[in-house]
Design a protein around this motif. Structure first.
Motif, mmCIF file in Angstrom:
data_model
loop_
_atom_site.group_PDB
_atom_site.id
_atom_site.type_symbol
_atom_site.label_atom_id
_atom_site.label_comp_id
_atom_site.label_asym_id
_atom_site.label_seq_id
_atom_site.Cartn_x
_atom_site.Cartn_y
_atom_site.Cartn_z
ATOM 1 N N TRP A 23 -63.664 79.958 63.463
ATOM 2 C CA TRP A 23 -64.324 81.262 63.612
ATOM 3 C C TRP A 23 -64.998 81.693 62.311
ATOM 4 N N ALA A 24 -64.271 81.590 61.206
ATOM 5 C CA ALA A 24 -64.765 82.146 59.938
ATOM 6 C C ALA A 24 -65.609 81.167 59.136
ATOM 7 N N LEU A 25 -65.281 79.879 59.221
ATOM 8 C CA LEU A 25 -65.938 78.882 58.370
ATOM 9 C C LEU A 25 -66.801 77.901 59.150
ATOM 10 N N GLY A 26 -66.705 77.956 60.481
ATOM 11 C CA GLY A 26 -67.512 77.059 61.308
ATOM 12 C C GLY A 26 -67.091 75.602 61.231
ATOM 13 N N LYS A 27 -65.827 75.367 60.902
ATOM 14 C CA LYS A 27 -65.343 73.984 60.755
ATOM 15 C C LYS A 27 -64.355 73.643 61.869
ATOM 16 N N ASP A 28 -64.475 72.422 62.404
ATOM 17 C CA ASP A 28 -63.603 71.983 63.498
ATOM 18 C C ASP A 28 -62.318 71.332 63.009
ATOM 19 N N SER A 29 -62.203 71.091 61.717
ATOM 20 C CA SER A 29 -61.050 70.389 61.168
ATOM 21 C C SER A 29 -60.606 71.060 59.881
ATOM 22 N N LEU A 30 -59.348 70.841 59.533
ATOM 23 C CA LEU A 30 -58.835 71.347 58.260
ATOM 24 C C LEU A 30 -59.049 70.339 57.135
ATOM 25 N N HIS A 31 -59.660 69.221 57.445
ATOM 26 C CA HIS A 31 -59.845 68.162 56.447
ATOM 27 C C HIS A 31 -60.569 68.705 55.207
ATOM 28 N N GLY A 32 -59.957 68.516 54.047
ATOM 29 C CA GLY A 32 -60.576 68.937 52.792
ATOM 30 C C GLY A 32 -60.418 70.406 52.466
ATOM 31 N N LEU A 33 -59.823 71.178 53.365
ATOM 32 C CA LEU A 33 -59.650 72.606 53.101
ATOM 33 C C LEU A 33 -58.347 72.843 52.334
ATOM 34 N N HIS A 34 -58.317 73.940 51.601
ATOM 35 C CA HIS A 34 -57.167 74.288 50.761
ATOM 36 C C HIS A 34 -56.388 75.415 51.431
#
Length: 206
Positions: A23-34
């Motif tokens: 919703w907030a970041l437009g990303k489908d995966s948590l890969h690489g997120l902190h």
């Protein structure tokens, strides 16, 4: 069904974090997120292991440094102090320990676009939901995102389903969060207020 509700709660929180990131970041995966994770108990452990398996980077804090280190070792994360975790620069703050941690002193120090975790009663006061909104921080209301354990217990108590139905119901948590965020965006209200109003409608008190 039965057993420790922790894994069910963890799954719901993990799916809720993924929904918030979408919703907030437009990303489908948590890969690489902190992800800054507050807590190292059973729910936090489940969240950490799910997130780590998807390639997230974890900073973990707990009042018991040994527990924090043990979880960090399992999840390939880094230990940070409990004082530091609320002001870390990260993609997600996931409170999975104490309640009432989000207040007029901690919210201005947050350096995250998302707060999504399993702790109960994260907001110290109702006004703190509005404070998060004013800072453009997406909040996943705690009793919505952490409902997995209750879903499991209720399904067991009512005897109306098995483990596959429990998982199906937990997998509905992201949809409920999206409904809350959508209504909040349309009305300008903060997600905690929207969730409270929805809950009151569902139990016929609106």
């Amino acid at each position: 069904v039965g057993g420790d509700p922790g894994p069910h709660t963890s799954l719901g929180v993990f799916l809720g974090i993924k929904a918030a990131v979408k919703w907030a970041l437009g990303k489908d995966s948590l890969h690489g997120l902190h992800i800054a994770l507050q807590g190292a108990g059973s729910v936090a452990t489940g969240v950490a292991l799910h997130a780590c398996a998807e390639g997230a980077r974890l900073s973990i804090a707990d009042v018991d440094p040994d527990k924090a280190k043990k979880l960090a070792d399992r999840a390939g994360g880094t230990v940070v102090s409990p004082d530091e975790v609320l002001s870390l620069e990260a993609d997600v703050l996931s409170p999975c320990a104490l309640g009432a941690i989000l207040d007029e002193s901690t919210i201005p120090a947050l350096r995250v676009p998302i707060v999504a975790g399993g702790a109960n009663n994260q907001l110290a006061t109702p006004q703190d939901g509005e404070r998060l909104l004013q800072r453009n921080i997406l909040y996943a209301p705690d009793y919505v995102i952490n409902a997995g354990g209750i879903i499991n217990v209720c399904t067991e108590y009512l005897g109306d389903g098995d483990a596959s139905l429990v998982r199906h119901r937990i997998e509905g948590i992201p949809t409920r969060l999206e409904q809350i965020w959508s209504e909040g965006a349309e009305t300008g209200r903060d997600p905690a207020s929207v969730a409270d109003a929805m809950a009151q409608r569902l139990i016929g008190r609106a």
